[in-house]
Design a protein around this motif. Structure first.
Motif: not given
Length: 368
Positions: A257, A296, A333, A335
């Protein structure tokens, strides 16, 4: 049964568990075993699953972790997209032996309009059977098919006798077939829409048919008229040989991430570079740039900007994507990042039909 709209002879061909079947065909040691294409890394996602794996609930778009938990003996196989494209071309070559009206939906499925066909066979059912056998002979892979009066019904029918089977819904069977159909099987009715229909007492096609056009428009907006028509067998979308894309994009899922915009800039440059390559290859330009952000926690966010001119250049794509990235603070975060280009310079292109085909489509009765 007579209809007040033109009927066609449409075949929907769908390769069976395509990526996984290719891997099992090329590596006999994998035959009969539960395999997943992709999904093998820590952050991997399953691209395709063999029928042996599907028995354990393994599905495409599932995380590799969950797939392995569902099926402890699952074998992960690295995707070989060049090989899939190679075989897809072989399959499409077979299609074009029967008709030029072929509309690919992906590497492993396509619509064929055989109302008028190159071999002069009046039976779409027999043509579908012959196509499936020829695909098996030339690739070693099986395909399933659905045959009916339009694309909507043909696509639904192709799922009925999978794998390696086919189903024909003849004109006189269409209405009963649609009335008996579970609403979840209607193409275009997703999980959310199905739940909404359940709350309105709509569980089957017959339930849907009892609802007025005004009711469906009120409850489902623009989709209301679509539902009203298709349950009555009316779906006038033609098979379009030169299917024009509405957008072109590229994206990347990260092994770890990312928590800062600074770390994302390099990744965005790679994505913009890939998008530029795809645009130039297809001779396409666009005006609307969309930045896709998957966090995330798997929530998805998109940010878009429309420019006053068409672009294809990586520099302009990247510049706009950066602007969108900094438009607001990140929620979590990240991904996955993706960039797509829409509002393309292809939208005014039209597909022309021959006069002979137009004459054919006014027929209201013919054998399948």
């Amino acid at each position: 049964m007579e209809f007040d709209f033109p009927l066609r002879k449409i075949i929907h061909v769908d390769m069976d568990a395509f990526y996984a079947s290719v891997e099992q065909h090329d590596n006999p040691e994998l035959k009969g075993k539960p395999i997943a294409v992709g999904g093998g890394s820590k952050r991997g996602v399953v691209s395709a699953a063999s029928y042996e794996a599907r028995k354990f609930g393994v599905r495409s778009a599932m995380s590799g972790y969950i797939a392995q938990r569902n099926c402890p003996d699952l074998i992960f196989v690295k995707p070989r997209y060049e090989r899939y494209i190679e075989i897809s071309k072989q399959v499409r070559k077979v299609f074009f032996e029967y008709t030029d009206l072929v509309e690919p939906l992906s590497l492993d499925e396509a619509y064929l309009d055989v109302t008028e066909n190159k071999i002069g066979n009046p039976s779409a059912t027999l043509i579908a059977k012959e196509i499936r056998q020829k695909i098996l002979n030339e690739t070693g892979l099986t395909a399933s098919a659905g045959i009916s009066i339009n694309k909507f019904i043909a696509k639904i029918a192709s799922d009925y006798n999978k794998p390696n089977g086919q189903k024909t819904v003849n004109p006189e069977e269409v209405i009963q077939f649609l009335e008996d159909l579970d609403i979840r099987k209607f193409y275009g009715v997703g999980k959310v829409t199905a739940e909404k229909m359940y709350k309105l007492g709509i569980f089957t096609g017959n339930d849907l048919k009892t609802k007025s056009l005004d009711f469906l428009d009120e409850k489902f907006g623009k989709s209301g008229s679509y539902y009203y028509d298709v349950v009555r067998g009316k779906h006038l979308s033609e098979v379009k040989p030169d299917r024009i894309p509405k957008s072109v994009g590229a994206e990347r899922t990260f092994s770890e991430n990312l928590s800062s915009e600074i770390f994302m800039l390099e990744r965005l440059e790679h994505i913009a570079n890939e998008l530029e390559r795809r645009l130039l290859k297809s001779n396409i330009a666009g005006k609307t740039i969309t930045l896709k952000i998957k966090y995330s926690d798997f929530t998805l966010q998109t940010r878009s900007k429309t420019l006053p001119y068409f672009i294809t250049e990586k520099a302009l794509i990247l510049e706009t994507a950066k602007e969108l990235l900094y438009q607001q603070e990140l929620q979590n975060s990240v991904r996955l990042l993706g960039i797509s280009l829409a509002n393309l310079n292809t939208e005014d292109k039209k597909i022309k039909k021959s006069d002979d085909l137009k004459k054919l489509l006014v027929q209201l009765k013919f054998d399948f």
